[in-house]
Design a protein around this motif. Structure first.
Motif, PDB file in Angstrom:
ATOM      1  N   ASN A 140       0.811  -1.227   0.000  1.00  0.00           N
ATOM      2  CA  ASN A 140       0.000   0.000   0.000  1.00  0.00           C
ATOM      3  C   ASN A 140       0.841   1.272   0.000  1.00  0.00           C
ATOM      4  O   ASN A 140       0.393   2.327   0.462  1.00  0.00           O
ATOM      5  CB  ASN A 140      -0.970   0.022   1.196  1.00  0.00           C
ATOM      6  N   GLN A 141       2.049   1.172  -0.536  1.00  0.00           N
ATOM      7  CA  GLN A 141       2.878   2.352  -0.719  1.00  0.00           C
ATOM      8  C   GLN A 141       2.504   2.990  -2.062  1.00  0.00           C
ATOM      9  O   GLN A 141       2.520   2.322  -3.096  1.00  0.00           O
ATOM     10  CB  GLN A 141       4.365   1.984  -0.710  1.00  0.00           C
ATOM     11  N   ILE A 142       2.152   4.275  -2.036  1.00  0.00           N
ATOM     12  CA  ILE A 142       1.664   4.951  -3.231  1.00  0.00           C
ATOM     13  C   ILE A 142       2.743   4.999  -4.312  1.00  0.00           C
ATOM     14  O   ILE A 142       3.858   5.455  -4.080  1.00  0.00           O
ATOM     15  CB  ILE A 142       1.202   6.383  -2.907  1.00  0.00           C
ATOM     16  N   ILE A 143       2.380   4.509  -5.505  1.00  0.00           N
ATOM     17  CA  ILE A 143       3.285   4.527  -6.655  1.00  0.00           C
ATOM     18  C   ILE A 143       3.017   5.755  -7.506  1.00  0.00           C
ATOM     19  O   ILE A 143       3.930   6.400  -8.013  1.00  0.00           O
ATOM     20  CB  ILE A 143       3.094   3.254  -7.515  1.00  0.00           C
ATOM     21  N   ILE A 144       1.731   6.054  -7.686  1.00  0.00           N
ATOM     22  CA  ILE A 144       1.333   7.180  -8.529  1.00  0.00           C
ATOM     23  C   ILE A 144       0.562   8.190  -7.692  1.00  0.00           C
ATOM     24  O   ILE A 144      -0.296   7.822  -6.883  1.00  0.00           O
ATOM     25  CB  ILE A 144       0.484   6.704  -9.717  1.00  0.00           C
ATOM     26  N   LYS A 145       0.869   9.426  -7.861  1.00  0.00           N
ATOM     27  CA  LYS A 145       0.296  10.506  -7.067  1.00  0.00           C
ATOM     28  C   LYS A 145      -1.225  10.433  -7.014  1.00  0.00           C
ATOM     29  O   LYS A 145      -1.884  10.168  -8.015  1.00  0.00           O
ATOM     30  CB  LYS A 145       0.737  11.858  -7.653  1.00  0.00           C
ATOM     31  N   GLU A 146      -1.767  10.678  -5.826  1.00  0.00           N
ATOM     32  CA  GLU A 146      -3.206  10.641  -5.607  1.00  0.00           C
ATOM     33  C   GLU A 146      -3.919  11.654  -6.514  1.00  0.00           C
ATOM     34  O   GLU A 146      -3.473  12.788  -6.657  1.00  0.00           O
ATOM     35  CB  GLU A 146      -3.475  10.982  -4.134  1.00  0.00           C
ATOM     36  N   HIS A 147      -5.013  11.198  -7.135  1.00  0.00           N
ATOM     37  CA  HIS A 147      -5.810  12.065  -8.021  1.00  0.00           C
ATOM     38  C   HIS A 147      -7.112  12.389  -7.299  1.00  0.00           C
ATOM     39  O   HIS A 147      -7.882  11.488  -6.966  1.00  0.00           O
ATOM     40  CB  HIS A 147      -6.076  11.364  -9.341  1.00  0.00           C
ATOM     41  N   THR A 148      -7.382  13.672  -7.076  1.00  0.00           N
ATOM     42  CA  THR A 148      -8.512  14.094  -6.258  1.00  0.00           C
ATOM     43  C   THR A 148      -9.617  14.748  -7.090  1.00  0.00           C
ATOM     44  O   THR A 148      -9.348  15.581  -7.946  1.00  0.00           O
ATOM     45  CB  THR A 148      -8.057  15.083  -5.161  1.00  0.00           C
ATOM     46  N   ILE A 149     -10.851  14.347  -6.803  1.00  0.00           N
ATOM     47  CA  ILE A 149     -12.031  14.950  -7.413  1.00  0.00           C
ATOM     48  C   ILE A 149     -12.787  15.694  -6.316  1.00  0.00           C
ATOM     49  O   ILE A 149     -13.277  15.080  -5.360  1.00  0.00           O
ATOM     50  CB  ILE A 149     -12.955  13.884  -8.056  1.00  0.00           C
ATOM     51  N   GLU A 150     -12.861  17.016  -6.432  1.00  0.00           N
ATOM     52  CA  GLU A 150     -13.560  17.824  -5.448  1.00  0.00           C
ATOM     53  C   GLU A 150     -15.073  17.682  -5.608  1.00  0.00           C
ATOM     54  O   GLU A 150     -15.568  17.354  -6.684  1.00  0.00           O
ATOM     55  CB  GLU A 150     -13.169  19.301  -5.599  1.00  0.00           C
TER      56      GLU A 150
END
Length: 333
Positions: free
Chosen positions: A185-195
């Motif tokens: 569960n180590q992030i490989i790709i930057k988190e993408h956020t939907i507001e």
């Protein structure tokens, strides 16, 4: 558009997807029914993409975490070859791309870019040197061919819309983010956020699909309507019994005045519109048939052209002749 921003690892290490519900007042709980419904729609998107790509994946959920409400989905393929690691990475990346792409964005372009970026991964470049080059090239071609099938799939579009619609209706959710991670569960790709204010950009406003039009549909008449009123005719089209609206006033008048009579096996050649919608799961449903013009009707198998059919045919011939004149003019120039 999804940007594959790597942190420290190869995408080939991708094994899990993080679904993060950010909640008001730094809360760590949400309505169980809403949570379940959102997850169901998200899993529906995953399942449809995997089916189109042609892979069988197993998905396990891991314990929820705080920080809003964080959900982990762990993916596995039955096979364990190096090629399958690439396929799994592609599936996870495409899922993330699809779920974060608004309805107004051309999804096929997003998927195309994702596939290109994944195959630029340094670890995949290394595998190409290990006598896997042809296999990897064929895999890339196959995925690009399936791109259009994914991007135009109504089930995927509707499931994605349902996901955001259910989230929007639950006031406690402030935003949702997605991230790709490795087995730990180590992030490989930057988190993408939907507001929250963006949720509406993912929701389908109408379930109507483009109609299918057939300029020369043949319908065998079972039951015509002989009197005025909003009554539907019955006929056989492509081997199936259908009810349809006769919207040609000219032909209805011919029938109602007795100028056209129907016998057993009588048929019409007509311009047929087939109206369609998608249901809550994205399945296509036919909701109606409309005959807008009758080109011909058949009397003992003898075709008889109607006045409106003749007018339409002459117009098409004139339009075609006009185009031919323009073509000849262009050739002369």
């Amino acid at each position: 558009m999804l940007l594959l921003l790597f942190n420290h690892s190869s995408l080939l290490e991708a094994k899990t997807l993080q679904l993060h519900y950010w909640l008001k007042d730094e809360s760590h709980s949400m309505d169980a029914f809403v949570h379940n419904k959102c997850d169901t729609e998200f899993l529906g998107v995953i399942n449809e993409i995997a089916t189109i790509i042609g892979v069988e994946i197993s998905i396990e959920t891991q314990p929820l975490e705080d920080g809003g409400l964080i959900r982990w989905f762990k993916f596995e393929l039955n096979e364990k070859s190096k090629k399958d690691a690439i396929i799994l990475a592609i599936v996870i990346a495409i899922i993330t791309g699809v779920i974060t792409t608004p309805v107004t964005t051309v999804l096929s372009e997003v998927i195309k870019e994702i596939i290109e970026r994944v195959f630029e991964d340094p670890e995949i470049k290394k595998l190409e040197k290990e006598k896997l080059k042809l296999e990897i090239e064929n895999l890339k071609k196959d995925l690009q061919l399936k791109n259009l099938e994914i991007s135009e799939n109504n089930k995927i579009k509707k499931r994605r819309s349902n996901f955001y619609e259910k989230a929007e209706n639950y006031q406690k959710i402030e935003k949702i983010s997605f991230a790709i991670a490795d087995e730990q569960n180590q992030i490989i790709i930057k988190e993408h956020t939907i507001e929250r204010y963006q949720f509406q950009n993912f929701i389908i406003l109408s379930d109507d699909l483009n109609s299918i039009e057939n300029e020369n549909a043949i319908i065998e008449i079972i039951s015509p309507v002989l009197k005025k009123g909003p009554f539907k005719w019955t006929g056989i089209y492509n081997g199936e019994s259908i009810e349809f609206r006769m919207k040609s006033n000219e032909f209805k008048t011919l029938v109602q005045t007795g100028k056209v009579e129907f016998k057993n096996g009588s048929s019409i050649d007509c311009f047929l519109e087939i109206r369609r919608k998608i249901d809550t799961e994205g399945n296509e449903k036919i909701v109606g048939y409309d005959v807008h013009r009758v080109n011909k009707y058949f009397d003992n198998d003898k075709p008889i052209e109607t006045p409106e059919g003749k007018f339409h045919r002459k117009k098409k011939e004139a339009d075609k002749s006009q185009l031919s004149l323009y073509d000849e003019y262009d050739d002369e120039k």
